[in-house]
Design a protein around this motif. Structure first.
Motif, short mmCIF file in Angstrom:
data_model
loop_
_atom_site.label_atom_id
_atom_site.label_comp_id
_atom_site.label_asym_id
_atom_site.label_seq_id
_atom_site.Cartn_x
_atom_site.Cartn_y
_atom_site.Cartn_z
N THR A 7 30.11 2.50 40.09
CA THR A 7 31.33 3.13 39.55
C THR A 7 31.37 3.03 38.04
O THR A 7 31.87 3.93 37.35
N PHE A 45 30.14 6.03 36.11
CA PHE A 45 30.90 7.28 36.13
C PHE A 45 31.55 7.49 34.77
O PHE A 45 32.25 6.61 34.26
N LEU A 46 31.36 8.66 34.20
CA LEU A 46 31.95 8.99 32.90
C LEU A 46 33.07 10.00 33.08
O LEU A 46 33.05 10.83 33.99
N GLU A 47 34.06 9.94 32.20
CA GLU A 47 35.17 10.88 32.26
C GLU A 47 34.80 12.24 31.68
O GLU A 47 35.45 13.25 31.97
N SER A 48 33.78 12.30 30.86
CA SER A 48 33.32 13.57 30.30
C SER A 48 31.83 13.46 30.02
O SER A 48 31.26 12.36 30.02
N ASN A 57 35.18 15.56 45.96
CA ASN A 57 35.42 16.65 45.00
C ASN A 57 35.46 18.02 45.65
O ASN A 57 35.71 19.01 44.98
N THR A 110 38.07 17.63 39.18
CA THR A 110 38.19 16.24 39.66
C THR A 110 36.88 15.45 39.55
O THR A 110 36.85 14.29 39.91
N HIS A 129 33.39 13.53 38.03
CA HIS A 129 32.99 12.65 36.94
C HIS A 129 31.66 13.15 36.37
O HIS A 129 31.12 14.16 36.81
N TYR A 130 31.14 12.39 35.42
CA TYR A 130 29.89 12.79 34.74
C TYR A 130 28.98 11.58 34.64
O TYR A 130 29.41 10.43 34.83
N ASN A 158 26.18 12.18 44.01
CA ASN A 158 26.19 10.76 44.30
C ASN A 158 25.85 10.57 45.78
O ASN A 158 25.64 11.55 46.52
#
Length: 420
Positions: free
Chosen positions: A249, A252-255, A265, A275, A277-278, A321
């Protein structure tokens, strides 16, 4: 100043300017109990009816058809037109004290034993009362009254101490009529949506061969060839992220420039890119087989099994993922991706997945099981015709779903602003 503001709603019909009274429910009516002194054997037969708990819970206005049989009993309290029912307990404080107004005049109708009733002794517009008691400002008051740990309850005596807004009857009627019309419109859209979904299910039953047949029950004109059965692995590649590559986790990036898609998703066949992540570039490049592109079909392999989405409108590099298969058609010249998506999204895969899945509480759909999933195939031209029909239905369903959601949001906003 604050008390004075509380007497005026944020949004009103033109011509109404008087402040609203705040009055205790107990000063305007009395309570009564639901069924009492009954055993399990007393239900399911008889010439009387009782309003069920779910009927009360589900709607601000009770449905006269959602009642169950019980014997006529003169000791029980008969409900009357304009009575309000309240649920007395729930698993969460947010759902305790849900209210519903009864708008029928039939005799020998009682209330279930898990609710209590309220009979107004002053003039109320019943629809105003129904929607006012479901408004956010009143629901917050009920939540504050909820008591308990694993299950929450309310005291009807405390409910009777509750202050509720009471405008003049003419304004009540305007508000009640407005929300009734809005609810009727929402119900109409719900019925249209349900009929469209039923129509699609009917097509799915008739457009594909059943029970080993090579011919469907319903077919487009001009097509007569046998259908063939192929394994999913014959027509597509299936890949998923292997264990040692699973992302944490914290990764996981927000952008970013590389999208990460998970089973949460996507729903109703589409990926909700808002919705996702990146991930960093090195994680994206780690396995080319799970890199997603437009035309990829995604299938969940863990938890909610067999959920399917067709990737469309993707405008950046994306990977998966754990928990999702990446399915890519091997030969798009002979196999139509939209057809395969529709076939996988139909109930056949879900039934297969549930029957073949492994695991205890959390189910898993192993790749060596999914590769053998049987796919029925007509010729390419017929595949395209079938996909066009089902895609068109999906688009219509989505359109009605969005209209319904907008109406529900509109109602939510009005409930917030039209009561104080």
């Amino acid at each position: 100043m604050k008390d004075n503001q509380a007497k005026y709603p944020q949004l009103r019909f033109k011509g109404f300017t008087d402040p609203w009274d705040q009055r205790k429910l107990g000063k305007m009516g009395y309570t009564f109990t639901g069924l009492s002194g009954k055993t399990k054997e007393d239900f399911g037969h008889g010439n009387a009816k009782f309003v069920t708990y779910m009927n009360v819970f589900s709607s601000p206005v009770s449905n006269s058809e959602i009642v169950e049989n019980v014997e006529v009993d003169s000791k029980q309290h008969q409900v009357e037109y304009g009575d309000v029912f309240f649920t007395t307990s729930s698993e969460t404080p947010q759902e305790v004290g849900m209210s519903s107004v009864w708008l029928e005049t039939a005799e020998n109708i009682y209330l279930n034993s898990f609710c209590f009733g309220y009979h107004p002794m002053v003039e109320f517009d019943p629809y105003y009362l129904a929607f006012m008691l479901r408004s956010p400002v009143i629901r917050k008051k009920f939540m504050l009254l909820a008591q308990g740990i694993s299950r929450y309850n309310i005291s009807k005596n405390k409910v009777m101490e509750m202050l509720v807004p009471v405008p003049e009857i003419v304004e009540q009627q305007k508000i009640g009529s407005f929300f009734k019309q809005l609810d009727d419109t929402i119900t109409l859209h719900q019925r249209k949506l349900a009929k469209l979904k039923e129509l699609k299910q009917g097509y799915l039953q008739k457009l594909f061969p059943k029970n080993g047949s090579k011919f469907p029950q319903l077919r487009f004109a001009g097509f007569a060839d046998d259908w063939e059965q192929r394994k999913l692995s014959d027509i597509a590649t299936l890949n998923a992220r292997i264990g040692w590559q699973n992302l944490r986790t914290s990764e996981f990036l927000e952008s970013g420039d590389y999208m990460l898609i998970t089973g949460t998703n996507f729903h109703d066949g589409t990926v909700d890119y808002s919705t996702v992540h990146y991930v960093e570039k090195n994680r994206y490049e780690q396995d080319t087989k799970i890199q997603v592109e437009n035309g990829s079909i995604l299938i969940t392999k863990d938890g909610t099994l067999g959920k399917v989405a067709l990737v469309q409108g993707l405008n950046m590099p994306a990977t998966l993922n754990a928990g999702v298969f990446n399915v890519k058609i091997k030969d798009p010249e002979t196999i139509d991706v939209d057809y395969v998506y529709q076939y996988l999204a139909a109930p056949f895969l879900m039934k297969y997945a549930n029957a073949k899945s492994t695991g205890g509480t959390i189910k898993h759909l192993n790749q060596n099981i999914l590769i053998d999933f049987p796919v029925l195939l007509p010729r390419k031209r017929e595949q395209v015709k079938l996909a066009e029909l089902l895609n068109g239905l999906d688009n219509t369903i989505t359109l009605h779903q969005r209209k319904l959601e907008k109406l529900q949001e509109l109602k939510k906003g009005y409930l917030q602003k039209m009561f104080c």
